[in-house]
Design a protein around this motif. Structure first.
Motif, PDB file in Angstrom:
ATOM      1  N   PHE A   1       0.829  -1.204   0.000  1.00 43.76           N
ATOM      2  CA  PHE A   1       0.000   0.000   0.000  1.00 43.76           C
ATOM      3  C   PHE A   1       0.864   1.254   0.000  1.00 43.76           C
ATOM      4  O   PHE A   1       0.617   2.202  -0.753  1.00 43.76           O
TER       5      PHE A   1
ATOM      6  N   LYS B   1      -3.435   1.494   8.258  1.00 47.16           N
ATOM      7  CA  LYS B   1      -4.495   0.623   8.756  1.00 47.16           C
ATOM      8  C   LYS B   1      -4.017  -0.833   8.788  1.00 47.16           C
ATOM      9  O   LYS B   1      -4.291  -1.570   9.741  1.00 47.16           O
ATOM     10  N   SER B   2      -3.290  -1.245   7.764  1.00 50.99           N
ATOM     11  CA  SER B   2      -2.758  -2.613   7.738  1.00 50.99           C
ATOM     12  C   SER B   2      -1.756  -2.841   8.862  1.00 50.99           C
ATOM     13  O   SER B   2      -1.736  -3.921   9.461  1.00 50.99           O
TER      14      SER B   2
ATOM     15  N   GLU C   1      -0.679   4.640  -1.077  1.00 46.87           N
ATOM     16  CA  GLU C   1      -1.905   4.579  -0.278  1.00 46.87           C
ATOM     17  C   GLU C   1      -1.541   4.490   1.206  1.00 46.87           C
ATOM     18  O   GLU C   1      -1.664   3.445   1.845  1.00 46.87           O
TER      19      GLU C   1
ATOM     20  N   GLU D   1      -2.776   5.830   4.033  1.00 48.38           N
ATOM     21  CA  GLU D   1      -3.779   5.540   5.065  1.00 48.38           C
ATOM     22  C   GLU D   1      -4.099   4.049   5.112  1.00 48.38           C
ATOM     23  O   GLU D   1      -4.258   3.483   6.191  1.00 48.38           O
ATOM     24  N   LYS D   2      -4.194   3.415   3.961  1.00 47.93           N
ATOM     25  CA  LYS D   2      -4.416   1.962   3.925  1.00 47.93           C
ATOM     26  C   LYS D   2      -3.223   1.232   4.529  1.00 47.93           C
ATOM     27  O   LYS D   2      -3.391   0.229   5.228  1.00 47.93           O
TER      28      LYS D   2
END
Length: 108
Positions: free
Chosen positions: A27, A38-39, A32, A34-35
């Motif tokens: 990501f 989150k991961s 990406e 923010e993704k």
């Protein structure tokens, strides 16, 4: 909980944590962020769950319960150690990709 089930939970949660960490790197590489973050959070949660199962084994042994050291247990512990290491490295990679993005966009 049955000894073998604890080991399988260690393996499962550790494997999921590793997968989330690798996903975070991809990501971040794709921009990406923010993704990716989150991961990383998901990986941390899975490591926390795995650690609870590991702690239950340690607690049992500390109370005098004789635990058998099996190849499967060693394998599960190895998975957990690797998951933690990969999560730490993924965090560094995400930070690095964020910095690289800022620099390439004219920031510092």
């Amino acid at each position: 909980m049955e000894f073998e089930m604890i080991i399988m939970n260690l393996l499962n949660y550790s494997g999921e944590a590793r997968s989330y960490s690798m996903e975070a790197i991809q990501f971040a590489k794709d921009g990406e962020v923010e993704k990716a973050k989150k991961s990383i959070e998901e990986a941390e949660q899975k490591i926390s769950l795995a650690h609870k199962f590991q702690t239950s084994l340690i607690h049992s042994e500390a109370q005098g319960e004789k635990l058998s050291i099996s190849l499967l247990l060693i394998h599960a512990e190895d998975h957990l150690m690797n998951a933690i290491t990969i999560k730490d490295m993924a965090t560094e990679f995400v930070d690095l990709y964020v910095r690289m993005s800022k620099i390439s966009n004219g920031g510092c």
